[in-house]
Design a protein around this motif. Structure first.
Motif, PDB file in Angstrom:
ATOM      1  N   ILE A  89       0.399   9.726   3.348  1.00 38.84           N
ATOM      2  CA  ILE A  89      -0.631   8.685   3.384  1.00 38.84           C
ATOM      3  C   ILE A  89      -1.282   8.603   2.010  1.00 38.84           C
ATOM      4  O   ILE A  89      -1.628   9.634   1.419  1.00 38.84           O
ATOM      5  CB  ILE A  89      -1.687   9.017   4.466  1.00 38.84           C
ATOM      6  N   LEU A  90      -1.436   7.388   1.510  1.00 42.86           N
ATOM      7  CA  LEU A  90      -2.118   7.148   0.242  1.00 42.86           C
ATOM      8  C   LEU A  90      -3.414   6.397   0.495  1.00 42.86           C
ATOM      9  O   LEU A  90      -3.434   5.406   1.237  1.00 42.86           O
ATOM     10  CB  LEU A  90      -1.225   6.326  -0.695  1.00 42.86           C
ATOM     11  N   LEU A  91      -4.492   6.884  -0.090  1.00 47.07           N
ATOM     12  CA  LEU A  91      -5.821   6.312   0.103  1.00 47.07           C
ATOM     13  C   LEU A  91      -6.433   5.933  -1.239  1.00 47.07           C
ATOM     14  O   LEU A  91      -6.200   6.608  -2.251  1.00 47.07           O
ATOM     15  CB  LEU A  91      -6.742   7.318   0.807  1.00 47.07           C
ATOM     16  N   GLU A  92      -7.266   4.896  -1.223  1.00 44.14           N
ATOM     17  CA  GLU A  92      -7.993   4.458  -2.413  1.00 44.14           C
ATOM     18  C   GLU A  92      -9.481   4.471  -2.121  1.00 44.14           C
ATOM     19  O   GLU A  92      -9.921   3.895  -1.111  1.00 44.14           O
ATOM     20  CB  GLU A  92      -7.547   3.070  -2.847  1.00 44.14           C
ATOM     21  N   GLY A  93     -10.244   5.072  -3.007  1.00 46.91           N
ATOM     22  CA  GLY A  93     -11.661   5.187  -2.792  1.00 46.91           C
ATOM     23  C   GLY A  93     -12.420   3.916  -3.084  1.00 46.91           C
ATOM     24  O   GLY A  93     -11.881   2.952  -3.642  1.00 46.91           O
ATOM     25  N   PRO A  94     -13.695   3.881  -2.697  1.00 47.98           N
ATOM     26  CA  PRO A  94     -14.547   2.703  -2.953  1.00 47.98           C
ATOM     27  C   PRO A  94     -14.651   2.417  -4.429  1.00 47.98           C
ATOM     28  O   PRO A  94     -14.576   3.330  -5.275  1.00 47.98           O
ATOM     29  CB  PRO A  94     -15.898   3.106  -2.364  1.00 47.98           C
ATOM     30  N   GLY A 120      -1.112   3.101   1.875  1.00 44.03           N
ATOM     31  CA  GLY A 120       0.206   3.264   2.480  1.00 44.03           C
ATOM     32  C   GLY A 120       0.205   4.381   3.498  1.00 44.03           C
ATOM     33  O   GLY A 120      -0.525   5.363   3.358  1.00 44.03           O
ATOM     34  N   SER A 121       1.015   4.215   4.553  1.00 40.32           N
ATOM     35  CA  SER A 121       1.214   5.264   5.551  1.00 40.32           C
ATOM     36  C   SER A 121       2.674   5.226   5.971  1.00 40.32           C
ATOM     37  O   SER A 121       3.167   4.197   6.430  1.00 40.32           O
ATOM     38  CB  SER A 121       0.304   5.038   6.769  1.00 40.32           C
ATOM     39  N   VAL A 122       3.376   6.352   5.788  1.00 42.46           N
ATOM     40  CA  VAL A 122       4.819   6.411   6.034  1.00 42.46           C
ATOM     41  C   VAL A 122       5.151   7.659   6.834  1.00 42.46           C
ATOM     42  O   VAL A 122       4.588   8.732   6.593  1.00 42.46           O
ATOM     43  CB  VAL A 122       5.595   6.429   4.697  1.00 42.46           C
TER      44      VAL A 122
END
Length: 419
Positions: free
Chosen positions: A412-417, A270-272
């Motif tokens: 911003i929400l990030l998810e790793g490999p 997500g990016s807001v």
């Protein structure tokens, strides 16, 4: 909306770099992000977003990104005829560039987009030019409005507003008033702010790209020179230069890339962006709105987040943002930090880069430097400051001021490999 992945990030060493110009910093960050993404040139890049706040003070008021990339185009390192959008949003500039690149790909308009932020705020022997850069982050058309607002809020906080007091910028004084209000209404202590500062200087001491790579004890943070009570120098971000970048691609483009690239790709959950307003002192800030939207769009919640980078222009900001982002109850952010939860060995590591107070704060590059740190953590590449079990990460970045709000905020929400 399509899935979007970060395949490469970069961050130059932050610090006072008078010998390096804007083009030098651009080249350094760009070549590093290509290398991190496994690319020899940027031939696949279809659009670029160039973030900068202060280049106009150096005489380049327009076409900043195009000017900085001209040598790279000439050398065949950046493709010809690619559109470049110049972005400015105060200290949230680089996150706005990231958001633009994310939208390029998520919308289906592009398969690969570049975000880069470049800044110089240290001008040897010319403090007025440095001040001019920062003054752009507050209303210069109607300054009486914020003078009146801060005078009122200063009375509420029990700390009179000083436009130029303490040797810092006006922003440090507004943060200090917010800290004083929080202390008055919730019992937050100066020691808790010092604990946040000390913790981030410890994290920063392990970051080879941080501007300050030394530890500061809680006692030393409290005893340091006052900037604007309750904030001391150790609790405030320094002046410096630097650049950072990220390359974003679609899932389809990622599928056709080398396995080594696919295995390190970071998914953008997500990016807001949100905008600020003149709010009441007890009203939640715009980062709470951004966080709630980001959680809703991603299907995540604060309990899913394993580590965080927040915009700690002062160490009080970390306490406040932990509340706004849903990690601590309102008024309990100081205790949350004071209990050790945000340390590398705590249950929610925060600002493992060292944060702005230690890593540094070249305003137009800061947001992307957060993405770089989180990418390192999610890939397990952060060395001595590596967090355990990092899968979901959040970056919060604010820029400019409108009263007690930032003018703009990014979450911003990030998810790793996959492991």
């Amino acid at each position: 909306m399509r899935d979007v992945y970060v395949i490469g990030t970069s961050c130059t060493p932050f610090g006072k770099r008078p010998g390096d110009g804007f083009k030098d910093l651009t080249r350094e960050a760009y070549l590093e992000v290509l290398q991190d993404a496994g690319l020899e040139t940027g031939d696949g890049i279809e659009q670029a977003w160039f973030g900068n706040c202060g280049m106009g003070t150096f005489g380049q008021r327009n076409i900043r990104g195009q000017v900085c990339f001209t040598p790279l185009v000439r050398e065949g390192l950046f493709p010809e005829r690619v559109p470049m959008i110049n972005v400015e949003g105060g200290c949230a500039t680089a996150s706005m560039a990231f958001h633009g690149a994310w939208k390029d790909v998520a919308s289906g308009d592009m398969e690969m987009s570049l975000a880069i932020g470049v800044e110089k705020t240290f001008v040897p022997g010319d403090a007025e030019r440095t001040l001019e850069i920062f003054e752009g982050g507050i209303d210069q058309l109607d300054p009486g409005e914020w003078h009146d607002y801060y005078a009122e809020k200063g009375r509420e906080a029990g700390k009179p507003f000083e436009a130029n007091g303490g040797g810092g910028t006006v922003f440090m004084n507004t943060y200090a008033m917010q800290a004083a209000w929080h202390m008055k209404h919730y019992g937050t202590t100066q020691e808790q702010i010092a604990i946040a500062a000390s913790k981030n200087h410890w994290h920063g001491s392990m970051n080879p790209k941080a501007q300050y790579r030394f530890e500061v004890s809680v006692e030393e943070a409290l005893a340091d020179r006052d900037i604007s009570w309750p904030l001391t120098r150790a609790m405030c971000a320094p002046i410096g230069d630097g650049a950072a970048a990220a390359i974003l691609v679609s899932g389809d483009r990622l599928a056709g890339m080398d396995r080594a690239v696919r295995e390190r790709a970071i998914k953008v959950r997500g990016s807001v962006l949100t905008g600020g307003k003149y709010r009441a002192a007890d009203e939640p800030g715009l980062s709470r709105v951004a966080a709630q939207k980001a959680y809703a769009k991603s299907g995540l919640s604060p309990t899913d987040v394993d580590l965080v980078e927040v915009h700690d222009a002062t160490s009080f900001c970390e306490i406040f943002q932990l509340e706004m982002l849903g990690f601590a109850e309102d008024g309990k952010g100081g205790a949350f930090v004071g209990d050790g939860n945000t340390r590398l060995d705590g249950r929610l590591p925060v600002n493992l880069s060292g944060g702005l107070v230690s890593k540094g704060h070249p305003v137009g590059a800061t947001g992307l430097s957060m993405i770089h740190e989180l990418a390192l953590q999610l890939r397990g590449e952060a060395g001595a400051r590596q967090a355990d079990r990092a899968r979901i990460a959040l970056a919060e970045n604010g820029g400019g001021v409108i009263g007690f709000d930032e003018a703009a905020c990014s979450v911003i929400l990030l998810e790793g490999p996959a492991a």
